[in-house]
Design an enzyme around this catalytic site. Sequence first.
Site, PDB file in Angstrom:
ATOM      1  N   ASP A 107     -73.219 -51.811  -3.671  1.00 16.45           N
ATOM      2  CA  ASP A 107     -72.409 -52.361  -2.590  1.00 16.45           C
ATOM      3  C   ASP A 107     -73.003 -51.878  -1.269  1.00 16.45           C
ATOM      4  O   ASP A 107     -73.988 -51.118  -1.265  1.00 16.45           O
ATOM      5  CB  ASP A 107     -70.956 -51.919  -2.749  1.00 16.45           C
ATOM      6  CG  ASP A 107     -69.966 -52.931  -2.200  1.00 16.45           C
ATOM      7  OD1 ASP A 107     -70.376 -53.821  -1.437  1.00 16.45           O
ATOM      8  OD2 ASP A 107     -68.768 -52.827  -2.532  1.00 16.45           O
ATOM      9  N   GLU A 115     -70.814 -51.102   1.833  1.00 13.28           N
ATOM     10  CA  GLU A 115     -69.939 -50.382   2.762  1.00 13.28           C
ATOM     11  C   GLU A 115     -70.082 -48.868   2.678  1.00 13.28           C
ATOM     12  O   GLU A 115     -69.787 -48.159   3.635  1.00 13.28           O
ATOM     13  CB  GLU A 115     -68.477 -50.777   2.515  1.00 13.28           C
ATOM     14  CG  GLU A 115     -68.137 -52.190   2.950  1.00 13.28           C
ATOM     15  CD  GLU A 115     -68.359 -53.222   1.868  1.00 13.28           C
ATOM     16  OE1 GLU A 115     -68.019 -54.397   2.076  1.00 13.28           O
ATOM     17  OE2 GLU A 115     -68.870 -52.845   0.775  1.00 13.28           O
ATOM     18  N   HIS A 165     -72.602 -57.031  -3.220  1.00 17.92           N
ATOM     19  CA  HIS A 165     -71.836 -57.154  -1.984  1.00 17.92           C
ATOM     20  C   HIS A 165     -71.777 -58.592  -1.481  1.00 17.92           C
ATOM     21  O   HIS A 165     -72.812 -59.270  -1.378  1.00 17.92           O
ATOM     22  CB  HIS A 165     -72.448 -56.288  -0.880  1.00 17.92           C
ATOM     23  CG  HIS A 165     -71.827 -56.544   0.467  1.00 17.92           C
ATOM     24  ND1 HIS A 165     -70.553 -56.137   0.782  1.00 17.92           N
ATOM     25  CD2 HIS A 165     -72.304 -57.208   1.559  1.00 17.92           C
ATOM     26  CE1 HIS A 165     -70.273 -56.517   2.019  1.00 17.92           C
ATOM     27  NE2 HIS A 165     -71.304 -57.172   2.508  1.00 17.92           N
ATOM     28  N   HIS A 225     -67.108 -47.801  -1.790  1.00 22.17           N
ATOM     29  CA  HIS A 225     -66.122 -47.510  -0.757  1.00 22.17           C
ATOM     30  C   HIS A 225     -64.744 -47.319  -1.377  1.00 22.17           C
ATOM     31  O   HIS A 225     -64.542 -47.583  -2.569  1.00 22.17           O
ATOM     32  CB  HIS A 225     -66.069 -48.662   0.247  1.00 22.17           C
ATOM     33  CG  HIS A 225     -65.854 -49.993  -0.420  1.00 22.17           C
ATOM     34  ND1 HIS A 225     -64.611 -50.432  -0.815  1.00 22.17           N
ATOM     35  CD2 HIS A 225     -66.736 -50.949  -0.803  1.00 22.17           C
ATOM     36  CE1 HIS A 225     -64.725 -51.604  -1.404  1.00 22.17           C
ATOM     37  NE2 HIS A 225     -66.015 -51.943  -1.417  1.00 22.17           N
ATOM     38  N   HIS A 277     -61.452 -51.644   1.108  1.00 25.00           N
ATOM     39  CA  HIS A 277     -60.856 -52.862   0.569  1.00 25.00           C
ATOM     40  C   HIS A 277     -61.051 -52.841  -0.947  1.00 25.00           C
ATOM     41  O   HIS A 277     -61.746 -51.980  -1.471  1.00 25.00           O
ATOM     42  CB  HIS A 277     -61.504 -54.129   1.159  1.00 25.00           C
ATOM     43  CG  HIS A 277     -62.944 -54.291   0.782  1.00 25.00           C
ATOM     44  ND1 HIS A 277     -63.965 -53.592   1.396  1.00 25.00           N
ATOM     45  CD2 HIS A 277     -63.539 -55.055  -0.166  1.00 25.00           C
ATOM     46  CE1 HIS A 277     -65.115 -53.931   0.855  1.00 25.00           C
ATOM     47  NE2 HIS A 277     -64.892 -54.816  -0.107  1.00 25.00           N
ATOM     48  N   GLU A 295     -62.627 -50.914  -6.309  1.00 24.25           N
ATOM     49  CA  GLU A 295     -63.781 -51.563  -6.924  1.00 24.25           C
ATOM     50  C   GLU A 295     -64.523 -50.597  -7.850  1.00 24.25           C
ATOM     51  O   GLU A 295     -65.092 -51.010  -8.862  1.00 24.25           O
ATOM     52  CB  GLU A 295     -64.699 -52.130  -5.845  1.00 24.25           C
ATOM     53  CG  GLU A 295     -64.055 -53.300  -5.117  1.00 24.25           C
ATOM     54  CD  GLU A 295     -64.905 -53.886  -4.008  1.00 24.25           C
ATOM     55  OE1 GLU A 295     -66.120 -53.587  -3.949  1.00 24.25           O
ATOM     56  OE2 GLU A 295     -64.355 -54.653  -3.193  1.00 24.25           O
TER      57      GLU A 295
END
Length: 272
Positions: free
Chosen positions: A8, A10, A61, A105, A117, A133
Amino acid sequence: MKIYISVDIEGVAGVVDRSHGQLTGGAEYELGRRLMTLETNAAIEGALEAGATEIVVNDSHGPMINLLPEMLHPKATLIQGRLKHLFMVEGLDDSFDGMFLVGYHASAGIRDGVLNHAFHPYELRYNGTVWSETGLNASVAGYFGVPVALVTGDDAAIRDAEAILPPHTGVSVKRGITRLSGESLHPEVARERIKAAARSAIEQLGERKPLQLETPLTVDIDFYHSIEADASSMMPTVERTGDRSIRYVAPDALQAYRTFLASYYLTRAVTA
């Protein structure tokens, strides 16, 4: 030894703004994807030094065309593209010995989680626990009997991983201040730490256990908008539990994930 890496953006050092992960972000997006690729390479290098022989990287992502193929370590293969049957864990199965989660994240609403998120909902819960996630993808790995060996990201992401995963190696590359600010290590320092941690994670792989969740799994999703619940509640097995919320029960982590993905694609269609 076969290692799967889901990447990802972030949780990458130097990434603190939405523009760093959006195709429309211009120079900031180009910076973000380069930093993302280099942290991935650090994880690959550490794994190879410790004896990994096969590495599959999944660009996980957004549009999932972020990693720069020409910059990626040549010993790894790369999965990209946004319509995948297993999304952030496409290609994962029981042939892998371990999984790395790089650039991850915290879940939605964590005050010091940079760009926090969990896909699209306001909040996601597995068996009553707020889920991220990291948890989603680790649970699918657990279904296949694959342990998560390494997680990298910000402080909040590492706290999250420590709370829900069996023992693993965690590396924080930045301290979140708010959702849109943070204090990062220098990218070179972050990559050095990731490489060393990846090497250590492989060396300790025999001690790692897959994440096993109590089944059946009850999944609750609270959305931002009522129309998202309207769309998702049309799926078989899904129950409408409120103006902006749904619930479903899945027999195992893989089915829970696939139903969640179906909801994701439906809600993106009605809110686009």
